[in-house]
Design an enzyme around this catalytic site. Structure first.
Site, PDB file in Angstrom:
ATOM      1  N   LYS A   1       0.818  -1.207   0.000  1.00  0.00           N
ATOM      2  CA  LYS A   1       0.000   0.000   0.000  1.00  0.00           C
ATOM      3  C   LYS A   1       0.864   1.274   0.000  1.00  0.00           C
ATOM      4  O   LYS A   1       0.451   2.306  -0.507  1.00  0.00           O
ATOM      5  CB  LYS A   1      -0.932   0.026   1.214  1.00  0.00           C
ATOM      6  CG  LYS A   1      -1.850  -1.187   1.371  1.00  0.00           C
ATOM      7  CD  LYS A   1      -2.915  -1.252   0.305  1.00  0.00           C
ATOM      8  CE  LYS A   1      -4.122  -2.128   0.666  1.00  0.00           C
ATOM      9  NZ  LYS A   1      -3.850  -3.540   0.927  1.00  0.00           N
TER      10      LYS A   1
HETATM   11  C1  PLP Z   1      -4.584  -4.719   0.662  1.00  0.00           C
HETATM   12  C2  PLP Z   1      -3.817  -5.979   0.661  1.00  0.00           C
HETATM   13  C3  PLP Z   1      -4.097  -7.014  -0.256  1.00  0.00           C
HETATM   14  C4  PLP Z   1      -5.250  -6.952  -1.203  1.00  0.00           C
HETATM   15  O1  PLP Z   1      -5.135  -5.922  -2.146  1.00  0.00           O
HETATM   16  P1  PLP Z   1      -6.428  -5.386  -2.910  1.00  0.00           P
HETATM   17  O2  PLP Z   1      -5.947  -4.240  -3.698  1.00  0.00           O
HETATM   18  O3  PLP Z   1      -7.418  -5.004  -1.852  1.00  0.00           O
HETATM   19  O4  PLP Z   1      -6.921  -6.515  -3.731  1.00  0.00           O
HETATM   20  C5  PLP Z   1      -3.259  -8.115  -0.249  1.00  0.00           C
HETATM   21  N1  PLP Z   1      -2.236  -8.230   0.610  1.00  0.00           N
HETATM   22  C6  PLP Z   1      -1.941  -7.271   1.498  1.00  0.00           C
HETATM   23  C7  PLP Z   1      -0.805  -7.469   2.426  1.00  0.00           C
HETATM   24  C8  PLP Z   1      -2.725  -6.111   1.549  1.00  0.00           C
HETATM   25  O5  PLP Z   1      -2.421  -5.153   2.432  1.00  0.00           O
END
Ligand code: PLP
Length: 475
Positions: free
Chosen positions: A112
């Site tokens: 993120k």
């Molecule tokens: C947010 C997240 C996901 C999923 O990503 P999306 O964009 O919601 O599909 C997978 N793994 C981790 C560690 C995340 O923080």
């Protein structure tokens, strides 16, 4: 580039306006009016670029008209200076034709950060230029909140209210948010699931009076700027592996369909991707949809991969918009069915179009744990539980012949294993080390407020707390 809502009833916006607004006023999601195209010469040129220069090359057409080339370069350079490696997304080989792309070298140890760091510079710049201030409201299954709080804390241009499901995020995830004590940061623990948090956020955005009064903005992956910034690392992996015309597929641990939709963006731009693997845990609405054509909400189950404990995969709407030949009336139709009946059905032609690019595989809790064990045994590598879900999908895709031996599979390693110590101890009895800058996270003071699963209560809390009110909110 201009942006339109998937539901067709919100104003067309520039890139900057779309980034500041998050969710469209009609409840839809912003997408570009058309897909820019990169040609073979562009793609060949990417091979020698640094991550920052690659980001500029990929993102420039999307931001044209809102952000100059030199501003874009500044945002990318500042964003990725916070990463512990200038490579941003290093590849690790784990098998003959199998790779991990590590996306967790940013300040909060999950992918993120890649988009959120960029977004905070972009938003701060846009607001400083026009003299405005916004209230960011977000829902998090753990990692978005940490990344957003870290990226926006202390900024004069934004006040941030972050909702997480009480007790359903890991202690490290929670503390990454709640130990940030800056005045513009407000953490709220909702007595409910992530989907409940997301529902409250959507309801607050749909209250247009409240939305305008507080100049609400969203930084979830419903924000176009987030997903488009994530498309860059797909190009990076391809540039690194594309020798000898090697074909490439990606396995993407999926919750809200944001990260994998970023892969779809890359393919629409012209990147040759054999297949995108939707990897889910037992919260498998997307895998079931690919199997049956029916998108049907079940209750959320808590798993070792909490950032994917999601049923409503918001960004799927963006894909369906293209699948439906960009007909917003069809999107409105299925979304109405979803809110009335908790499901909608896809016709066969649409389903086949999705299956032409995507395959879906689910991982049970036991399979996730077994994958962490086997990768540790085989490669002495610590994969976090989300990454392990992606690896299970990659393995199943190979075993079932969906991906052949000649095609490289790049699994996105979405989080650092130290974020999920309980799962790692359960799997292999090892507690991964936190990086130095987080060593004292268990000792730091925490601050957050627990609220019921009720949009009105949250609205009330925000009204009381938002310092922005007295200062004249505007964008
Ligand atoms: C947010 C997240 C996901 C999923 O990503 P999306 O964009 O919601 O599909 C997978 N793994 C981790 C560690 C995340 O923080």
């Amino acid at each position: 580039m201009r942006y339109i809502s998937t539901r067709g009833e919100a104003p067309e916006l520039s890139f900057g306006e779309a980034a500041l607004s998050g969710l469209a006023r009609d409840g839809g999601l912003y997408v570009p009016t058309s897909w820019p195209k990169l040609d073979a010469a562009d793609l060949a040129r990417f091979e020698g670029l640094s991550y920052v220069d690659l980001a500029c090359a990929v993102l420039q057409p999307f931001m044209a008209g809102s952000v100059s080339d030199s501003e874009l370069h500044d945002f990318a350079a500042q964003a990725y200076a916070t990463f512990s490696t200038p490579d941003v997304a290093p590849l690790v080989q784990i098998g003959d034709n199998d790779w991990l792309m590590e996306l967790f070298h940013g300040p909060t140890l999950a992918f993120k950060d890649v988009a959120m760091q960029f977004l905070s510079h972009l938003i701060d710049h846009l607001l400083t230029r026009r003299g405005g201030r916004i209230t960011i409201i977000g829902a998090t299954s753990g990692d978005t909140g940490a990344a957003a709080v870290q990226a926006f804390s202390g900024r004069d241009t934004a006040e941030i209210f972050m909702l997480h499901p009480n007790g359903r995020v890991s202690p490290v995830q929670r503390r990454q948010m709640t130990t940030v004590l800056e005045n513009n940061v407000h953490n709220i623990a909702i007595e409910g699931t992530f989907d409940d948090c997301q529902g409250i956020v959507k309801a607050l955005f749909q209250d247009l009076k409240f939305r305008d009064e507080l100049a609400l903005s969203g930084v979830n992956s419903i924000n176009w700027a987030r997903v488009v910034v994530q498309s860059v690392y797909y190009f990076k992996a391809a540039a690194a592996l594309r020798n000898q015309d090697r074909k490439i597929a990606f396995s993407v641990p999926t919750g809200n369909f944001g990260d994998i939709y970023a892969g779809y963006i890359a393919s629409r731009l012209g990147l040759d991707i054999e297949r995108l693997l939707i990897a889910t845990n037992v919260n498998d609405i997307l895998v079931r949809t690919l199997e049956t054509g029916c998108y049907e909400l079940h209750d959320v189950v808590a798993t070792h991969s909490p950032s994917m404990d999601i049923q409503i995969a918001s960004n799927f709407e963006r894909l369906l918009f293209d699948i439906f030949n960009r007909d917003p009336a069809r999107i409105r139709g299925i979304m109405e069915s979803l809110s009335n009946d908790r499901n909608f059905s896809l016709d066969n032609a649409s389903l086949e179009k999705i299956r032409a690019r995507f395959s879906g595989f689910r991982s049970s809790e036991a399979e996730t744990i077994a994958m962490i064990q086997s990768l540790h045994g085989r490669n002495n590598y610590l994969a976090d539980p989300h990454t392990a879900v992606g690896l299970v999908a990659a393995e199943k895709a190979r075993a079932s012949g969906v991906i052949d031996e000649d095609t490289a599979i790049v699994t996105l390693a979405t989080a650092h294993p130290a974020k999920f110590p309980d799962a790692m101890i359960a799997a292999i009895g090892i507690k991964p080390e936190l990086p130095d800058h987080m060593q004292d996270i268990y000792e730091r003071e925490e601050r957050y407020t627990v609220l019921p699963n009720d949009a009105a209560a949250v609205a009330q809390f925000i009204r009381e707390r938002a310092a922005i009110l007295g200062k004249g909110a505007s964008v």
